[in-house]
Design a protein around this motif. Sequence first.
Motif, PDB file in Angstrom:
ATOM      1  N   MET A   1       5.096  27.021  47.036  1.00  0.00           N
ATOM      2  CA  MET A   1       4.522  27.190  45.726  1.00  0.00           C
ATOM      3  C   MET A   1       5.219  28.313  44.967  1.00  0.00           C
ATOM      4  SD  MET A   1       0.460  26.539  46.405  1.00  0.00           S
ATOM      5  CE  MET A   1       0.332  27.607  47.815  1.00  0.00           C
ATOM      6  N   ARG A   2       5.823  29.229  45.699  1.00  0.00           N
ATOM      7  CA  ARG A   2       6.485  30.352  45.025  1.00  0.00           C
ATOM      8  C   ARG A   2       7.871  29.999  44.518  1.00  0.00           C
ATOM      9  NH1 ARG A   2       4.685  35.355  48.910  1.00  0.00           N
ATOM     10  NH2 ARG A   2       2.508  35.275  48.323  1.00  0.00           N
ATOM     11  N   VAL A   3       8.436  28.908  44.997  1.00  0.00           N
ATOM     12  CA  VAL A   3       9.769  28.512  44.550  1.00  0.00           C
ATOM     13  C   VAL A   3       9.624  27.700  43.273  1.00  0.00           C
ATOM     14  CG1 VAL A   3      11.919  27.368  45.170  1.00  0.00           C
ATOM     15  CG2 VAL A   3      10.576  28.507  46.938  1.00  0.00           C
ATOM     16  N   ASP A   4       9.457  28.434  42.186  1.00  0.00           N
ATOM     17  CA  ASP A   4       9.325  27.774  40.890  1.00  0.00           C
ATOM     18  C   ASP A   4      10.652  27.889  40.137  1.00  0.00           C
ATOM     19  OD1 ASP A   4       9.396  30.426  40.006  1.00  0.00           O
ATOM     20  OD2 ASP A   4       7.266  30.475  39.511  1.00  0.00           O
ATOM     21  N   THR A  30       5.442  18.248  52.488  1.00  0.00           N
ATOM     22  CA  THR A  30       4.551  17.693  51.472  1.00  0.00           C
ATOM     23  C   THR A  30       5.347  17.440  50.184  1.00  0.00           C
ATOM     24  OG1 THR A  30       4.043  19.888  50.623  1.00  0.00           O
ATOM     25  CG2 THR A  30       2.628  19.039  52.421  1.00  0.00           C
ATOM     26  N   PRO A  31       4.743  16.748  49.238  1.00  0.00           N
ATOM     27  CA  PRO A  31       5.421  16.581  47.942  1.00  0.00           C
ATOM     28  C   PRO A  31       5.786  17.934  47.300  1.00  0.00           C
ATOM     29  CG  PRO A  31       3.613  15.030  48.109  1.00  0.00           C
ATOM     30  CD  PRO A  31       3.505  15.949  49.305  1.00  0.00           C
ATOM     31  N   GLU A  35       9.545  19.266  46.318  1.00  0.00           N
ATOM     32  CA  GLU A  35       9.898  19.758  44.981  1.00  0.00           C
ATOM     33  C   GLU A  35      10.571  21.120  45.061  1.00  0.00           C
ATOM     34  OE1 GLU A  35       6.665  19.759  42.178  1.00  0.00           O
ATOM     35  OE2 GLU A  35       6.056  17.725  42.775  1.00  0.00           O
ATOM     36  N   ALA A  36      10.027  22.001  45.889  1.00  0.00           N
ATOM     37  CA  ALA A  36      10.602  23.343  46.026  1.00  0.00           C
ATOM     38  C   ALA A  36      12.018  23.269  46.592  1.00  0.00           C
ATOM     39  CB  ALA A  36       9.714  24.206  46.917  1.00  0.00           C
ATOM     40  N   CYS A  37      12.215  22.453  47.611  1.00  0.00           N
ATOM     41  CA  CYS A  37      13.550  22.316  48.199  1.00  0.00           C
ATOM     42  C   CYS A  37      14.522  21.713  47.199  1.00  0.00           C
ATOM     43  CB  CYS A  37      13.484  21.487  49.474  1.00  0.00           C
ATOM     44  SG  CYS A  37      12.684  22.369  50.837  1.00  0.00           S
ATOM     45  N   LYS A  70      13.319  14.235  58.305  1.00  0.00           N
ATOM     46  CA  LYS A  70      12.654  14.483  57.009  1.00  0.00           C
ATOM     47  C   LYS A  70      13.269  15.681  56.308  1.00  0.00           C
ATOM     48  CE  LYS A  70       8.501  11.923  57.560  1.00  0.00           C
ATOM     49  NZ  LYS A  70       7.234  11.814  58.179  1.00  0.00           N
ATOM     50  N   CYS A  71      13.682  16.677  57.051  1.00  0.00           N
ATOM     51  CA  CYS A  71      14.390  17.807  56.435  1.00  0.00           C
ATOM     52  C   CYS A  71      15.663  17.314  55.753  1.00  0.00           C
ATOM     53  CB  CYS A  71      14.731  18.871  57.481  1.00  0.00           C
ATOM     54  SG  CYS A  71      13.350  19.908  57.960  1.00  0.00           S
ATOM     55  N   LEU A  72      16.410  16.457  56.439  1.00  0.00           N
ATOM     56  CA  LEU A  72      17.652  15.955  55.860  1.00  0.00           C
ATOM     57  C   LEU A  72      17.398  15.167  54.575  1.00  0.00           C
ATOM     58  CD1 LEU A  72      19.726  14.877  58.978  1.00  0.00           C
ATOM     59  CD2 LEU A  72      20.169  16.791  57.433  1.00  0.00           C
ATOM     60  N   THR A  73      16.267  14.461  54.488  1.00  0.00           N
ATOM     61  CA  THR A  73      15.978  13.720  53.255  1.00  0.00           C
ATOM     62  C   THR A  73      15.767  14.660  52.076  1.00  0.00           C
ATOM     63  OG1 THR A  73      13.574  13.572  53.531  1.00  0.00           O
ATOM     64  CG2 THR A  73      14.913  11.803  54.526  1.00  0.00           C
ATOM     65  N   MET A  74      15.464  15.937  52.369  1.00  0.00           N
ATOM     66  CA  MET A  74      15.290  16.939  51.310  1.00  0.00           C
ATOM     67  C   MET A  74      16.574  17.751  51.109  1.00  0.00           C
ATOM     68  SD  MET A  74      11.504  18.528  52.009  1.00  0.00           S
ATOM     69  CE  MET A  74      12.048  19.457  53.446  1.00  0.00           C
TER      70      MET A  74
END
Length: 129
Positions: A1-4, A30-31, A35-37, A70-74
Amino acid sequence: MRVDHELAGALRRFAPLFVVTHFNHAKEITPEAREACERLVITAFRSRNQAVLMRRVNSSAIAIKDLMQKCLTMRVRPYYLHQMDVAEGLEHLRTPLAHGVQILRELRGWTSGLAVPHLAVDLPGGGAR
């Protein structure tokens, strides 16, 4: 949440930076985490993930493979799978070192080499050379 957007933009002047995330289980992706990544990646950051091996949480090859894929998908590359440090009150979560080695053996040949992290062990009192 902090990675805006504001934080990512402020850090961009230091790019390229490597950011190490800490996802231990695929359910943490999570979604909002995605988003943050994504914000980090599009702002010229390189991301890696480190996870801690925990009994009955992620202590199977299937769980680790799911997490790492899943990490790789991000666009977050698996980096370390840590053997849990010795800490009072957490003994029930520790897995034997041989089990971590076996998990990595099982991953090889069943997923991309990019999805196989390094096994990391912090020895009590240091001792690494």
